[in-house]
Design a protein around this motif. Sequence first.
Motif, PDB file in Angstrom:
ATOM      1  N   ILE A   6      74.082  46.665   3.358  1.00  0.00           N
ATOM      2  CA  ILE A   6      72.920  46.640   4.247  1.00  0.00           C
ATOM      3  C   ILE A   6      71.666  46.272   3.444  1.00  0.00           C
ATOM      4  O   ILE A   6      71.422  46.838   2.382  1.00  0.00           O
ATOM      5  N   VAL A   7      70.911  45.323   3.953  1.00  0.00           N
ATOM      6  CA  VAL A   7      69.632  44.972   3.329  1.00  0.00           C
ATOM      7  C   VAL A   7      68.531  45.348   4.329  1.00  0.00           C
ATOM      8  O   VAL A   7      68.614  44.994   5.512  1.00  0.00           O
ATOM      9  N   LEU A   8      67.524  46.063   3.824  1.00  0.00           N
ATOM     10  CA  LEU A   8      66.444  46.545   4.697  1.00  0.00           C
ATOM     11  C   LEU A   8      65.123  45.839   4.357  1.00  0.00           C
ATOM     12  O   LEU A   8      64.990  45.266   3.262  1.00  0.00           O
ATOM     13  N   PRO A   9      64.153  45.883   5.274  1.00  0.00           N
ATOM     14  CA  PRO A   9      62.918  45.103   5.082  1.00  0.00           C
ATOM     15  C   PRO A   9      62.184  45.343   3.761  1.00  0.00           C
ATOM     16  O   PRO A   9      61.526  44.439   3.256  1.00  0.00           O
ATOM     17  N   HIS A  10      62.294  46.522   3.168  1.00  0.00           N
ATOM     18  CA  HIS A  10      61.569  46.743   1.906  1.00  0.00           C
ATOM     19  C   HIS A  10      62.399  46.304   0.689  1.00  0.00           C
ATOM     20  O   HIS A  10      61.925  46.370  -0.436  1.00  0.00           O
ATOM     21  N   ASP A  11      63.661  45.872   0.909  1.00  0.00           N
ATOM     22  CA  ASP A  11      64.510  45.500  -0.228  1.00  0.00           C
ATOM     23  C   ASP A  11      64.076  44.156  -0.830  1.00  0.00           C
ATOM     24  O   ASP A  11      63.538  43.291  -0.140  1.00  0.00           O
ATOM     25  N   HIS A  48      65.750  41.578  -1.759  1.00  0.00           N
ATOM     26  CA  HIS A  48      66.374  40.346  -1.260  1.00  0.00           C
ATOM     27  C   HIS A  48      66.184  40.145   0.244  1.00  0.00           C
ATOM     28  O   HIS A  48      66.882  39.351   0.855  1.00  0.00           O
ATOM     29  N   TRP A  49      65.229  40.868   0.812  1.00  0.00           N
ATOM     30  CA  TRP A  49      65.078  40.844   2.264  1.00  0.00           C
ATOM     31  C   TRP A  49      64.862  39.419   2.801  1.00  0.00           C
ATOM     32  O   TRP A  49      65.553  38.978   3.713  1.00  0.00           O
ATOM     33  N   ASP A  50      63.917  38.694   2.216  1.00  0.00           N
ATOM     34  CA  ASP A  50      63.590  37.374   2.775  1.00  0.00           C
ATOM     35  C   ASP A  50      64.759  36.412   2.656  1.00  0.00           C
ATOM     36  O   ASP A  50      64.988  35.590   3.540  1.00  0.00           O
ATOM     37  N   GLU A  51      65.507  36.538   1.594  1.00  0.00           N
ATOM     38  CA  GLU A  51      66.694  35.689   1.422  1.00  0.00           C
ATOM     39  C   GLU A  51      67.766  36.096   2.435  1.00  0.00           C
ATOM     40  O   GLU A  51      68.395  35.254   3.090  1.00  0.00           O
ATOM     41  N   ALA A  52      67.930  37.406   2.592  1.00  0.00           N
ATOM     42  CA  ALA A  52      69.014  37.911   3.458  1.00  0.00           C
ATOM     43  C   ALA A  52      68.803  37.528   4.915  1.00  0.00           C
ATOM     44  O   ALA A  52      69.760  37.284   5.646  1.00  0.00           O
ATOM     45  N   ARG A  53      67.564  37.452   5.366  1.00  0.00           N
ATOM     46  CA  ARG A  53      67.336  37.234   6.805  1.00  0.00           C
ATOM     47  C   ARG A  53      67.261  35.753   7.177  1.00  0.00           C
ATOM     48  O   ARG A  53      67.077  35.405   8.334  1.00  0.00           O
ATOM     49  N   LEU A  54      67.439  34.866   6.192  1.00  0.00           N
ATOM     50  CA  LEU A  54      67.352  33.425   6.481  1.00  0.00           C
ATOM     51  C   LEU A  54      68.473  32.969   7.407  1.00  0.00           C
ATOM     52  O   LEU A  54      69.618  33.391   7.290  1.00  0.00           O
ATOM     53  N   ALA A  55      68.138  32.026   8.286  1.00  0.00           N
ATOM     54  CA  ALA A  55      69.165  31.333   9.074  1.00  0.00           C
ATOM     55  C   ALA A  55      69.321  29.934   8.494  1.00  0.00           C
ATOM     56  O   ALA A  55      68.425  29.426   7.813  1.00  0.00           O
ATOM     57  N   TRP A  56      70.461  29.292   8.787  1.00  0.00           N
ATOM     58  CA  TRP A  56      70.636  27.889   8.365  1.00  0.00           C
ATOM     59  C   TRP A  56      69.470  27.049   8.869  1.00  0.00           C
ATOM     60  O   TRP A  56      68.955  26.207   8.150  1.00  0.00           O
ATOM     61  N   ASN A  57      69.088  27.302  10.118  1.00  0.00           N
ATOM     62  CA  ASN A  57      67.916  26.604  10.643  1.00  0.00           C
ATOM     63  C   ASN A  57      66.667  27.320  10.151  1.00  0.00           C
ATOM     64  O   ASN A  57      66.275  28.377  10.664  1.00  0.00           O
ATOM     65  N   GLN A  61      63.777  34.948  11.383  1.00  0.00           N
ATOM     66  CA  GLN A  61      64.546  36.092  11.880  1.00  0.00           C
ATOM     67  C   GLN A  61      63.974  37.390  11.314  1.00  0.00           C
ATOM     68  O   GLN A  61      63.848  37.535  10.102  1.00  0.00           O
ATOM     69  N   GLN A  62      63.639  38.322  12.208  1.00  0.00           N
ATOM     70  CA  GLN A  62      63.049  39.611  11.790  1.00  0.00           C
ATOM     71  C   GLN A  62      63.858  40.764  12.381  1.00  0.00           C
ATOM     72  O   GLN A  62      63.390  41.465  13.284  1.00  0.00           O
ATOM     73  N   PRO A  63      65.085  40.947  11.897  1.00  0.00           N
ATOM     74  CA  PRO A  63      65.899  42.053  12.432  1.00  0.00           C
ATOM     75  C   PRO A  63      65.468  43.386  11.822  1.00  0.00           C
ATOM     76  O   PRO A  63      64.641  43.426  10.916  1.00  0.00           O
ATOM     77  N   ALA A  64      66.081  44.466  12.314  1.00  0.00           N
ATOM     78  CA  ALA A  64      65.816  45.791  11.737  1.00  0.00           C
ATOM     79  C   ALA A  64      66.516  45.925  10.385  1.00  0.00           C
ATOM     80  O   ALA A  64      66.052  46.630   9.491  1.00  0.00           O
ATOM     81  N   ALA A  65      67.662  45.233  10.254  1.00  0.00           N
ATOM     82  CA  ALA A  65      68.427  45.257   8.999  1.00  0.00           C
ATOM     83  C   ALA A  65      69.359  44.057   8.994  1.00  0.00           C
ATOM     84  O   ALA A  65      69.674  43.502  10.059  1.00  0.00           O
ATOM     85  N   VAL A  66      69.760  43.649   7.793  1.00  0.00           N
ATOM     86  CA  VAL A  66      70.779  42.595   7.675  1.00  0.00           C
ATOM     87  C   VAL A  66      72.004  43.243   7.052  1.00  0.00           C
ATOM     88  O   VAL A  66      71.891  43.985   6.073  1.00  0.00           O
ATOM     89  N   LEU A 120      68.634  33.157  19.860  1.00  0.00           N
ATOM     90  CA  LEU A 120      68.817  34.602  19.677  1.00  0.00           C
ATOM     91  C   LEU A 120      67.562  35.377  20.073  1.00  0.00           C
ATOM     92  O   LEU A 120      67.631  36.486  20.563  1.00  0.00           O
ATOM     93  N   GLY A 121      66.396  34.764  19.844  1.00  0.00           N
ATOM     94  CA  GLY A 121      65.134  35.428  20.202  1.00  0.00           C
ATOM     95  C   GLY A 121      64.847  36.606  19.288  1.00  0.00           C
ATOM     96  O   GLY A 121      65.326  36.668  18.151  1.00  0.00           O
ATOM     97  N   SER A 122      64.088  37.560  19.803  1.00  0.00           N
ATOM     98  CA  SER A 122      63.677  38.703  18.981  1.00  0.00           C
ATOM     99  C   SER A 122      64.893  39.507  18.530  1.00  0.00           C
ATOM    100  O   SER A 122      65.809  39.763  19.312  1.00  0.00           O
ATOM    101  N   LEU A 123      64.875  39.892  17.263  1.00  0.00           N
ATOM    102  CA  LEU A 123      65.972  40.710  16.725  1.00  0.00           C
ATOM    103  C   LEU A 123      65.506  42.150  16.470  1.00  0.00           C
ATOM    104  O   LEU A 123      66.092  42.869  15.670  1.00  0.00           O
ATOM    105  N   ALA A 124      64.440  42.536  17.181  1.00  0.00           N
ATOM    106  CA  ALA A 124      63.951  43.925  17.053  1.00  0.00           C
ATOM    107  C   ALA A 124      65.080  44.890  17.416  1.00  0.00           C
ATOM    108  O   ALA A 124      65.889  44.602  18.313  1.00  0.00           O
ATOM    109  N   HIS A 125      65.167  46.000  16.718  1.00  0.00           N
ATOM    110  CA  HIS A 125      66.192  47.042  16.971  1.00  0.00           C
ATOM    111  C   HIS A 125      67.611  46.484  16.860  1.00  0.00           C
ATOM    112  O   HIS A 125      68.514  46.920  17.568  1.00  0.00           O
ATOM    113  N   THR A 126      67.774  45.486  16.008  1.00  0.00           N
ATOM    114  CA  THR A 126      69.078  44.828  15.908  1.00  0.00           C
ATOM    115  C   THR A 126      69.474  44.650  14.442  1.00  0.00           C
ATOM    116  O   THR A 126      68.637  44.286  13.613  1.00  0.00           O
TER     117      THR A 126
END
Length: 452
Positions: A6-11, A13-22, A27-32, A67-73
Amino acid sequence: MKNELIVLPHDRHWDEARLAWNLAVDQQPAAVALPESARDVGAIVRWARERGLRVAPQGTGHNAHPLGSLAHTVLLKTERMRGVAIDARAQRARVEAGVLWAEVTEAAAEHGLAALAGSSPDVGVVGYTLGGGVSWLSRRYGLAANSVTAIELVNAEGELVRADADQNADLFWALRGGGGSFGVVTALEFALYPITDVHAGVLFFPLERGAEVLRAWRRWVDTVPDEVTSVGRFLQFPPVPALPEHLRGQSFAVIEAVSLLGQDASDELLRPLRELGPQLDTFATIPAHSLDRLHMDPEHPVPGAGDGMVLSDLNDAAIDALVQTAGAGSHSPLLSVELRHAGGALARKVPGGGAVSSVNGRFLLFAVGMAPTHDAGTAVKAQVELVQNALAPWDAGRAYSNFATKRERGERLFGDLTYRRLQTVKATVDPDDVFRSNHPVRLPATEVRQAA
Ligand SMILES: Cc1cc2nc3c(=O)[nH]c(=O)nc-3n(C[C@H](O)[C@H](O)[C@H](O)COP(=O)(O)OP(=O)(O)OC[C@H]3O[C@@H](n4cnc5c(N)ncnc54)[C@H](O)[C@@H]3O)c2cc1C
């Protein structure tokens, strides 16, 4: 649960983890979550549910836009699950959830087999197949979803289940075309075909000849058997050093085609197109696994915007509409506007097939441009809409989910009856709506709430 899953927003590698191919999708999920096995996937689903979070499975993020907003996801990325096994005798592949198409086509080729891969080497096998899957071989062998023989999936309880024709048959039906609303697919099994070589290539013409070339291609497609699949396309390459000199900064009308008929018969079929006098002709007999580079798709993450459309037909007026909005003199910022010839096995519903087993239209359009900045993205989206509006008279009334990058109504993606049946399966297997898909099948109650 292992921390590294699990990667969380304060980690770090957060910005790398939340990247999409596009890369245009922020993408701003609660966790990756980055599972390595089906067991990890089960643990992640349970972890998310204990915290009241939803789960959005993602292979590569090629179709992350809707996918739209990834809040709480929890964004569950399957990129570490990369096992590929080929059963040469059974002519079958079993792949894990994060496998990319090139990894399958290359492994299958070692056994003289080919898969129903799409045009791009790095599209995810699972996302592509759950959406249907239009391959270079699909006019002969149908949608990739029709070749699936079994699906392994982690359900809303975090349990691993298998769906095939004999067990969990409703789920098996729903997953083949109905997308990622029903669980996290951990592995797919599907048929391979004994094809080693194909005759394939691209004819390049100046973009100024767009109307003439598309008209000739349109007449030609009526003459070809199911063994031939082709694309008519406008291409405007950017002036970037990564491209070879003969393409860099150049604009073309092109015809791409793949033939399973062998060299002589293919050459004979191609004659009317070659008589148009292309400035470059790349047709040759090539290994089938090289097909994933014929379309010249980017092989690494890029920022893009685009959308598709299913066309009931394509006549001279439709071609004129396309030339006016995307051809020479249109000042279109679109990198590519393509028309894929459907029909053949793509038009035939398959007995025992899934939620989507055919394409309801004769041509599939996809228009796309680069979106490195917000303004560039806005200009591209506006132009795509211009193209879609110009072609509205030929709209087949249905959307193809793999080419739909905007949220479409379920009825438009699947048709009324199929969508209702998908909703019934959703209500049975995921009544709490844990799984979030780019093209969601909504619980009936959710739809009523949203309409209110
Ligand atoms: C350059 C390019 C070329 C393409 N060429 C073709 C083509 O030739 N033919 C064609 O049909 N399409 C093509 N597509 C469209 C492509 O098939 C879709 O974008 C598809 O959704 C990509 O799947 P993915 O897993 O790579 O993407 P993702 O964005 O990761 O996945 C899309 C959706 O699939 C579902 N999903 C993915 N993995 C899982 C999982 N493990 N469990 C449950 N659900 C899951 C989710 O709902 C997810 O939102 C192309 C797209 C691009 C950008």
